[in-house]
Design an enzyme around this catalytic site. Sequence first.
Site, PDB file in Angstrom:
ATOM      1  CB  SER A 144     -86.741  65.824  37.149  1.00 58.30           C
ATOM      2  OG  SER A 144     -86.132  64.694  36.585  1.00 58.30           O
ATOM      3  CE1 TYR A 157     -82.338  68.582  36.107  1.00 57.67           C
ATOM      4  CE2 TYR A 157     -82.739  66.232  36.424  1.00 57.67           C
ATOM      5  CZ  TYR A 157     -83.098  67.454  35.866  1.00 57.67           C
ATOM      6  OH  TYR A 157     -84.235  67.537  35.083  1.00 57.67           O
TER       7      TYR A 157
END
Length: 267
Positions: A144, A157
């Site tokens: 990401s 995350y």
Amino acid sequence: MKYRDYFQNKVIWITGASSGIGEELAIQLARAGAKLILSARNEDKLNALQDKLENHNQHMVFPLDLANLSNLGDKISQIMEKYQRIDILINNGGVSQRASAYESSMEVNRQLMEVNFFGNIALAKAVLPIFRKQRSGQFLIVSSIAGKFGFHLRSIYSASKSALVGYYESLSMEEAPNGVHVTLVFPGKINTPISLSALTAQGQAHGIMDHNQSAGMPVEQCVQFMLHALHKKKREVLIGRKELIAVHLKRFFPKLFWKIIPKQPAT
Ligand SMILES: NC(=O)c1ccc[n+]([C@@H]2O[C@H](COP(=O)([O-])OP(=O)(O)OC[C@H]3O[C@@H](n4cnc5c(N)ncnc54)[C@H](OP(=O)(O)O)[C@@H]3O)[C@@H](O)[C@H]2O)c1
């Protein structure tokens, strides 16, 4: 992008195939003639997806929970029995976060690492002996933009996504002589339901379609870039729109990055 022939008859295992990027990968890869193994927890959604894919009989539904991967050896044997090979593992399944580092419980921190990191690398380790034996294989790893820098409400995350980078860059160097290739993908804001299932401080689903998601790049376009990168065996690819500027700011103008980026909305 002419990758159609490249994926013809390739055996490709996709995690996170029940929704968003994984589902769209399945649609486009089936169209390109690949034989797919579709994984996620929601078996009903996977079955419904298989039914609507082109050449639906040549695909296989394979439910799994990345946080609880038991009997992986048996499962791999079933795949090998059907296809006799695995050409590509797309490690895409994952869950996001919508809570500060201060508030997020350690349980949530561990759960997110289990799904996004340990579950991910466990699959790669299970597939690697097959790749070595074949002397060929590709990993497509979905990190990401949060794997490039930390951001509000994304502490664990971001940690899980940057952990993937260190792991797979190392693996890539080690396994290149064995014909194994790794492509790392760094999506920015993509229009998928990811914010709905993102975990809050105590592990509940956030349940809101964030503006950042709905205003993001269409998933069809994101997947076209991913497949192009896979076809070209790129080492890494950033996919998104103007949010990608932040990656370059951090690298070349870090002071400006710290001035501008913390003011951007987190949802
Ligand atoms: N959308 C974005 O803006 C964006 C940006 C950067 C990176 N990414 C990454 O892209 C990947 C795909 O996300 P998406 O946007 O397509 O979101 P999504 O629509 O929410 O899809 C997530 C997929 O992961 C699966 N999954 C979640 N927890 C799982 C578990 N414990 N075991 C097995 N599968 C699990 C889900 O299936 P089940 O619920 O059926 O298990 C679903 O198929 C993720 O790794 C995400 O971090 C997305």
